[in-house]
Design a protein around this motif. Structure first.
Motif, mmCIF file in Angstrom:
data_model
loop_
_atom_site.group_PDB
_atom_site.id
_atom_site.type_symbol
_atom_site.label_atom_id
_atom_site.label_comp_id
_atom_site.label_asym_id
_atom_site.label_seq_id
_atom_site.Cartn_x
_atom_site.Cartn_y
_atom_site.Cartn_z
ATOM 1 N N PRO A 157 45.297 27.382 37.693
ATOM 2 C CA PRO A 157 44.626 27.446 36.392
ATOM 3 C C PRO A 157 45.591 27.146 35.249
ATOM 4 C CG PRO A 157 45.197 29.650 37.125
ATOM 5 C CD PRO A 157 45.547 28.721 38.254
ATOM 6 N N LYS A 158 45.057 26.644 34.175
ATOM 7 C CA LYS A 158 45.855 26.488 32.962
ATOM 8 C C LYS A 158 46.167 27.848 32.351
ATOM 9 C CE LYS A 158 44.340 21.850 31.586
ATOM 10 N NZ LYS A 158 43.572 21.494 32.784
ATOM 11 N N VAL A 159 45.221 28.795 32.520
ATOM 12 C CA VAL A 159 45.386 30.139 31.952
ATOM 13 C C VAL A 159 45.009 31.167 33.007
ATOM 14 C CG1 VAL A 159 44.741 31.716 30.089
ATOM 15 C CG2 VAL A 159 44.780 29.256 29.667
ATOM 16 N N LEU A 160 45.878 32.146 33.192
ATOM 17 C CA LEU A 160 45.614 33.272 34.085
ATOM 18 C C LEU A 160 45.205 34.463 33.220
ATOM 19 C CD1 LEU A 160 45.713 34.450 36.974
ATOM 20 C CD2 LEU A 160 48.112 35.050 36.524
ATOM 21 N N LEU A 161 43.992 34.964 33.439
ATOM 22 C CA LEU A 161 43.443 36.068 32.657
ATOM 23 C C LEU A 161 43.417 37.318 33.531
ATOM 24 C CD1 LEU A 161 40.489 34.003 31.192
ATOM 25 C CD2 LEU A 161 42.581 34.634 29.989
ATOM 26 N N MET A 162 43.982 38.423 33.025
ATOM 27 C CA MET A 162 44.130 39.627 33.834
ATOM 28 C C MET A 162 43.615 40.834 33.056
ATOM 29 S SD MET A 162 47.975 38.839 35.299
ATOM 30 C CE MET A 162 47.710 39.600 36.897
ATOM 31 N N ASP A 163 42.635 41.526 33.641
ATOM 32 C CA ASP A 163 42.026 42.679 32.977
ATOM 33 C C ASP A 163 42.507 43.963 33.643
ATOM 34 O OD1 ASP A 163 40.528 44.391 31.473
ATOM 35 O OD2 ASP A 163 38.603 43.442 31.885
#
Length: 264
Positions: A157-163
């Protein structure tokens, strides 16, 4: 540095039985390629809502969001999400859980040998090659989260999003995975946006910390640049005065917002 994510005057309003609830307002944020950004604030300040907007799981009520110069109109493989719950399919092995995502992204352009190698490379990146044939119930909570991270990274991914990916783990496992994440991000040069409640985690991992005001109608209160050199060592930082100065700045912001909340 190339801009990867741009949030322009974004707002989010939810319709409830009690009427409209303004979750976010006037959000302006630019994230550069390779940056590690954390979102922090008190519960209900819209951190996860903002993350979900970047993920395309929600569409803004106002404003616009862009990823790699294209407007975000829904989920896409250029933005991978790691949730607090690992979300692994229990009837699939660690390998198969990762392969499923890889096949979905690259299945039309690559043969099975390349898809398999991508999956194996992702497992190796999080040091789980030995667990490729194990099922989720056969591995620890920390290992499950590493599989979730591997699955996300395997899609490039271009951006890794982590919640809050480490929020449900014990302190030692959490610290270990934070260290692993720092190594992975350094190796992949990933752009990361991470929601956390943990001040120490935010200072340890971030290039910038985005501090949110209290909800409803939350917005960005302050953005703190974390100018500590990389790679970072948690033991060395324990005696670093500047680390404690940065940590204190975040705590002061949070304490002020808590006092304001209690006085309201």
């Amino acid at each position: 540095m190339k801009r990867y994510v741009n949030v322009e005057n974004a707002g989010m309003v939810f319709t409830t039985r009690q009427g409209e609830f303004i979750a976010l307002r006037d959000i302006d944020l630019t994230i550069e390629r390779g940056e590690f950004i954390t979102l922090i604030g008190h519960s209900g300040c819209g951190k996860s809502t903002l993350l979900n907007l970047i993920a395309g799981l929600l569409l803004p009520s106002s404003g616009h969001l862009f990823c790699a110069e294209r407007e975000i109109a829904g989920p896409g493989p250029e933005r991978a999400v790691v949730f607090q719950n690992h979300s692994l399919l229990p009837w699939m092995t660690c390998f198969d859980n990762i392969y499923l995502g890889v096949e979905r992204v690259f299945g039309d352009t690559e043969d099975k040998a390349k898809l398999r190698q991508r999956t194996l490379d992702a497992l190796a990146l999080v040091h789980l090659s030995h667990a490729e044939k194990k099922y989720p119930h056969e591995i620890s909570g920390g290992m499950k989260q590493r599989v979730g991270i591997a699955r996300a990274l395997a899609m490039q991914p271009k951006v890794l999003l982590m919640d809050e990916p480490f929020g449900a783990l014990d302190a030692l496992t959490r610290a270990h995975l934070q260290d692993e994440l720092m190594k992975i991000v350094a190796a992949t040069q990933s752009t990361v946006v991470m929601v956390t409640h943990d001040v120490d985690e935010a200072v340890l991992l971030s290039d910038r910390i985005v501090m949110m005001t209290n909800g409803p109608a939350a917005t960005i209160g302050e953005i703190l640049s974390v100018d500590l050199p990389k790679p970072r060592n948690r033991l060395a930082l324990a005696n670093n005065p500047h680390y404690h100065q940065l940590r204190g700045a975040v705590l002061e912001f949070l304490y002020q917002k808590q006092a304001h909340k209690e006085a309201a």
